[in-house]
Every structure is written in C-alpha cells, then in structure tokens.
Scaffold this motif. Structure first.
Motif, PDB file in Angstrom:
ATOM      1  N   ARG A  80       0.857  -1.197   0.000  1.00  0.00           N
ATOM      2  CA  ARG A  80       0.000   0.000   0.000  1.00  0.00           C
ATOM      3  C   ARG A  80       0.888   1.239   0.000  1.00  0.00           C
ATOM      4  NH1 ARG A  80      -5.018   2.170   1.283  1.00  0.00           N
ATOM      5  NH2 ARG A  80      -4.922   4.193   2.351  1.00  0.00           N
ATOM      6  N   TYR A  81       0.698   2.102  -1.002  1.00  0.00           N
ATOM      7  CA  TYR A  81       1.441   3.354  -1.055  1.00  0.00           C
ATOM      8  C   TYR A  81       0.859   4.334  -0.042  1.00  0.00           C
ATOM      9  CZ  TYR A  81       3.385   1.786  -5.537  1.00  0.00           C
ATOM     10  OH  TYR A  81       4.026   1.090  -6.523  1.00  0.00           O
ATOM     11  N   ASP A  98       4.566  -8.591 -10.038  1.00  0.00           N
ATOM     12  CA  ASP A  98       3.931  -9.713  -9.359  1.00  0.00           C
ATOM     13  C   ASP A  98       4.799 -10.956  -9.529  1.00  0.00           C
ATOM     14  OD1 ASP A  98       2.167 -11.319  -8.038  1.00  0.00           O
ATOM     15  OD2 ASP A  98       0.590 -11.267  -9.561  1.00  0.00           O
ATOM     16  N   GLY A  99       5.750 -11.119  -8.607  1.00  0.00           N
ATOM     17  CA  GLY A  99       6.742 -12.190  -8.670  1.00  0.00           C
ATOM     18  C   GLY A  99       8.129 -11.616  -8.475  1.00  0.00           C
ATOM     19  N   TRP A 100       9.130 -12.385  -8.867  1.00  0.00           N
ATOM     20  CA  TRP A 100      10.515 -11.924  -8.822  1.00  0.00           C
ATOM     21  C   TRP A 100      11.124 -11.996 -10.218  1.00  0.00           C
ATOM     22  CZ3 TRP A 100      13.583 -14.374  -4.118  1.00  0.00           C
ATOM     23  CH2 TRP A 100      13.220 -13.704  -2.937  1.00  0.00           C
ATOM     24  N   ILE A 101      12.041 -11.083 -10.486  1.00  0.00           N
ATOM     25  CA  ILE A 101      12.881 -11.137 -11.686  1.00  0.00           C
ATOM     26  C   ILE A 101      14.324 -11.005 -11.238  1.00  0.00           C
ATOM     27  CG2 ILE A 101      13.500 -10.060 -13.875  1.00  0.00           C
ATOM     28  CD1 ILE A 101      10.735  -9.007 -14.148  1.00  0.00           C
ATOM     29  N   LEU A 102      15.170 -11.899 -11.716  1.00  0.00           N
ATOM     30  CA  LEU A 102      16.586 -11.846 -11.372  1.00  0.00           C
ATOM     31  C   LEU A 102      17.385 -12.338 -12.566  1.00  0.00           C
ATOM     32  CD1 LEU A 102      18.430 -11.145  -8.967  1.00  0.00           C
ATOM     33  CD2 LEU A 102      18.430 -13.569  -8.392  1.00  0.00           C
ATOM     34  N   LYS A 103      18.315 -11.513 -13.019  1.00  0.00           N
ATOM     35  CA  LYS A 103      19.149 -11.848 -14.169  1.00  0.00           C
ATOM     36  C   LYS A 103      18.306 -12.251 -15.374  1.00  0.00           C
ATOM     37  CE  LYS A 103      23.091 -13.250 -11.330  1.00  0.00           C
ATOM     38  NZ  LYS A 103      24.054 -14.309 -10.962  1.00  0.00           N
ATOM     39  N   GLY A 104      17.208 -11.533 -15.578  1.00  0.00           N
ATOM     40  CA  GLY A 104      16.358 -11.758 -16.732  1.00  0.00           C
ATOM     41  C   GLY A 104      15.395 -12.923 -16.605  1.00  0.00           C
ATOM     42  N   GLU A 105      15.404 -13.638 -15.484  1.00  0.00           N
ATOM     43  CA  GLU A 105      14.514 -14.785 -15.303  1.00  0.00           C
ATOM     44  C   GLU A 105      13.412 -14.454 -14.295  1.00  0.00           C
ATOM     45  OE1 GLU A 105      16.221 -18.567 -14.767  1.00  0.00           O
ATOM     46  OE2 GLU A 105      17.674 -18.354 -16.386  1.00  0.00           O
ATOM     47  N   LYS A 106      12.195 -14.954 -14.598  1.00  0.00           N
ATOM     48  CA  LYS A 106      11.022 -14.628 -13.791  1.00  0.00           C
ATOM     49  C   LYS A 106      10.578 -15.824 -12.956  1.00  0.00           C
ATOM     50  CE  LYS A 106       8.485 -13.661 -17.370  1.00  0.00           C
ATOM     51  NZ  LYS A 106       9.456 -13.747 -18.456  1.00  0.00           N
ATOM     52  N   PHE A 107      10.049 -15.524 -11.779  1.00  0.00           N
ATOM     53  CA  PHE A 107       9.317 -16.507 -10.984  1.00  0.00           C
ATOM     54  C   PHE A 107       8.054 -15.840 -10.465  1.00  0.00           C
ATOM     55  CE2 PHE A 107       7.750 -18.730  -7.349  1.00  0.00           C
ATOM     56  CZ  PHE A 107       7.930 -20.060  -7.682  1.00  0.00           C
ATOM     57  N   SER A 130      -4.730   5.732  -7.854  1.00  0.00           N
ATOM     58  CA  SER A 130      -5.970   4.991  -8.105  1.00  0.00           C
ATOM     59  C   SER A 130      -5.770   3.509  -7.789  1.00  0.00           C
ATOM     60  CB  SER A 130      -6.408   5.165  -9.562  1.00  0.00           C
ATOM     61  OG  SER A 130      -5.453   4.594 -10.450  1.00  0.00           O
ATOM     62  N   ARG A 131      -4.517   3.050  -7.815  1.00  0.00           N
ATOM     63  CA  ARG A 131      -4.192   1.705  -7.364  1.00  0.00           C
ATOM     64  C   ARG A 131      -3.243   1.816  -6.183  1.00  0.00           C
ATOM     65  NH1 ARG A 131      -3.562  -3.208 -11.383  1.00  0.00           N
ATOM     66  NH2 ARG A 131      -3.786  -4.134  -9.311  1.00  0.00           N
ATOM     67  N   ARG A 132      -3.772   2.325  -5.094  1.00  0.00           N
ATOM     68  CA  ARG A 132      -2.955   2.553  -3.903  1.00  0.00           C
ATOM     69  C   ARG A 132      -2.484   1.236  -3.295  1.00  0.00           C
ATOM     70  NH1 ARG A 132      -2.318   6.681  -0.078  1.00  0.00           N
ATOM     71  NH2 ARG A 132      -3.780   8.031  -1.187  1.00  0.00           N
ATOM     72  N   SER A 133      -3.325   0.189  -3.382  1.00  0.00           N
ATOM     73  CA  SER A 133      -2.982  -1.119  -2.831  1.00  0.00           C
ATOM     74  C   SER A 133      -2.849  -2.143  -3.951  1.00  0.00           C
ATOM     75  CB  SER A 133      -4.039  -1.589  -1.824  1.00  0.00           C
ATOM     76  OG  SER A 133      -4.037  -0.777  -0.674  1.00  0.00           O
ATOM     77  N   ILE A 134      -1.807  -2.959  -3.864  1.00  0.00           N
ATOM     78  CA  ILE A 134      -1.530  -3.986  -4.868  1.00  0.00           C
ATOM     79  C   ILE A 134      -1.252  -5.283  -4.132  1.00  0.00           C
ATOM     80  CG2 ILE A 134       0.003  -4.677  -6.748  1.00  0.00           C
ATOM     81  CD1 ILE A 134       0.686  -1.617  -7.000  1.00  0.00           C
ATOM     82  N   ARG A 135      -1.922  -6.370  -4.528  1.00  0.00           N
ATOM     83  CA  ARG A 135      -1.699  -7.661  -3.884  1.00  0.00           C
ATOM     84  C   ARG A 135      -1.058  -8.634  -4.852  1.00  0.00           C
ATOM     85  NH1 ARG A 135      -6.002 -11.653  -0.807  1.00  0.00           N
ATOM     86  NH2 ARG A 135      -6.360 -12.469  -2.901  1.00  0.00           N
TER      87      ARG A 135
END
Length: 306
Positions: A80-81, A98-107, A130-135
């Motif tokens: 929440r901002y 939404d997830g992780w990115i490391l060295k170009g790879e996503k999870f 307008s998108r104060r909260s992100i889940r």
C-alpha cells in the motif's frame, strides 16, 4: 534494535550491489515478536521479509533500484502506497512486479502465472494512487524504482494475508516441509528452493492410478495430465530449468534425491479433473555432499551449466 539476521544482511549488502543473487546466501526469515508496526528506511537494493512500513529517500540520483519482497509460503503480499513524491515526467518510475525477476529470469514463469507478463507490472506513473494497494498472486513480489532528485522518494506499507491454497512459492528457508495442494484447478504450481538440496517426497496423490513410476525425463509422463516434476538449474525461471525426474503416479513412501543445483523446483501440473497433493521435505546440502556426491544424486547437469 536490529532484527535477527540484520547484521548478516548488512555484511552482504555491498557485495550484493554487484550481484543481487548473493542476497540469497543470507537467512531470509526474520522474526518480529508482538511489536508495533516495524519501520525502517528502504535501501536502493533491499530484501524485505516481514510486514512493516518502509521509506525510500534519495540522497543522490538512484537509477537502478529494486526491493525483493518475500512472505511465508501460505501468504499473499499487499503493498500500500502511503506517500509518493517522484517526478514521472523527469524519468522517475515506481513499479510493482507480481513475482521476482533476477538476471532476466522470472518466478513464477510465464507458463505458471495466471496473468500475462505485461499485466504483472503495475506502474505508479500510469495508475497513480488509483491503485494505492496492490496484492501479489503468491508469496513474492518486487518493487523497481528510479529517483533522480535528492529528497524525493516514497513510503509504502507491507501486510500479508492468508493464502489457503498457495500455488507458486519461493521458500524463505534452506530446509523445511511443505504440502502442495491443487484442488480441481487447471494450473501449474511450482515450489522453488534457492539452494542445492536433498529432497524427500513422502506422499503423492494425483487422483488417478496408484503406484509409483520414475520416468526418463526426456520421455516425460506421456499423455497423463496430472504429474509432478523435479527441476534444477542456476536461475529462477522453472521453464528454463532441466527436468530431472517425473513422478507420474500416486505413491506413499519416501522417494529421495540430492540435487546440486543453485535452484530446485517441485512443479505440479494439474488438469483440473482431480485434487492433487504432494508432500515433501528438503534440506540444504552440506559442502562435503557437494564435493563428494553419492547415492541418488544429480549434480553434473548443474555444475556444467553456465
């Protein structure tokens, strides 16, 4: 007062500025015992593993910053901002992934996540408050940010919510036990362990034929729509890992394997026709086990990877 693990984190931070993957050598789990809302400053490169309020204030132009967020396996993360003071027109940005990115790879990988990759980014400069909260959709998320002007920055609060059926998970710890359940849903779920591990699968229920069968990884499980595969590799993305073993049928009783990869994944593929369940234990391999592999061990594939 510094939390448990904070001193070790500070020791690694300078090295992690050059190679963020080194952050994962530290213990990611920190405990917060019945205290008021935890507050601290956010660093340009940071790892957050507990609820709290975090503030970033630029002391100079900070152009390549990221915060890795991780919760317990059975939790979602909500960001929440509280306050944002950045110059979007001047080239600043603040994005949640939404997830992780490391060295170009996503999870999670694009194959396993319910949203297209473009929809996994939420850009403050596009949406504003307008998108104060992100889940998040799983127990990990990331914040990417760039702030040019000293004094500018932002504050946000992290909280967690229960996830009754966690699908994609990164383990906070190098050892543990977990049961992955997929209830009548057509989806693929990955449990990622970012250490070389010994893994023992004690129970597998796939909703069809009983019995246990290890298949040649190149052959896979044929036309079977529900199965579990063990994957290994040097990066985060399960779709780029080597298949090490396929479990095509239900069984009870331990099946154990040592996997000397930087990252090990237990991945369940479900057709949606059954309730599928797999229970497993894992522990980080000791240095002597990596030097002298024996028994049911797969290591050469990972050691030969770039």
């Amino acid at each position: 007062m510094a939390l448990r693990g904070e001193n070790r984190y500070l020791e690694l931070r300078e090295a992690a500025d050059h190679d963020p993957f080194l952050l994962f050598g530290a213990s990611l789990k920190r405990e917060l015992a019945g205290a008021p809302l935890y507050r601290r400053a956010l660093r340009c490169l940071d790892m957050l593993s507990l609820p709290g309020q975090f503030t970033f204030t630029a002391d100079r132009p900070q152009l390549h910053c990221a915060a890795f967020l991780i919760a317990e396996p059975e939790e979602f993360i909500t960001i929440r901002y509280d306050l944002v003071s950045i110059d979007c027109q001047g080239g600043d940005f603040l994005k949640v992934f939404d997830g992780w990115i490391l060295k170009g790879e996503k999870f999670p990988s694009s194959q396993d996540h319910p949203l297209p990759t473009t929809e996994r980014y939420i850009d403050f400069c596009d949406s504003g408050l307008s998108r104060r909260s992100i889940r998040s959709s799983q127990n990990v998320a990331m914040i990417f940010f760039r702030v040019h002007e000293p004094g500018n920055g932002f504050t946000f609060t992290i909280k967690t919510d229960p996830n009754l059926f966690p699908c994609n998970v990164i383990s906070q710890t190098p050892s543990g036990r977990f049961t992955l359940v997929v209830p009548h849903l057509r989806q693929n779920c990955s449990f990622s362990i970012i250490y070389p591990v010994a893994i023992k699968i004690s129970d597998l229920t796939l909703g069809h034929l009983n019995g246990m069968q290890f298949k040649n990884p190149s052959a896979g499980c044929g036309g079977i729509g529900d199965f579990v595969e063990l994957l290994g590799g040097p990066g985060l993305d399960p779709s780029k890992m080597m298949p090490l073993a396929d479990l095509c049928y239900s069984f009870h009783g331990p099946a154990q394997m040592k996997i000397g990869c930087d990252n090990t994944v237990v991945r369940m593929v479900s057709s949606g026709k059954h309730i599928n369940r797999v229970t497993f234990e894992y522990r980080q391999l000791e240095p002597y086990e990596l030097e002298n592999p024996s028994g049911n061990s797969i290591q050469e594939i990972c050691l030969s990877s770039p």
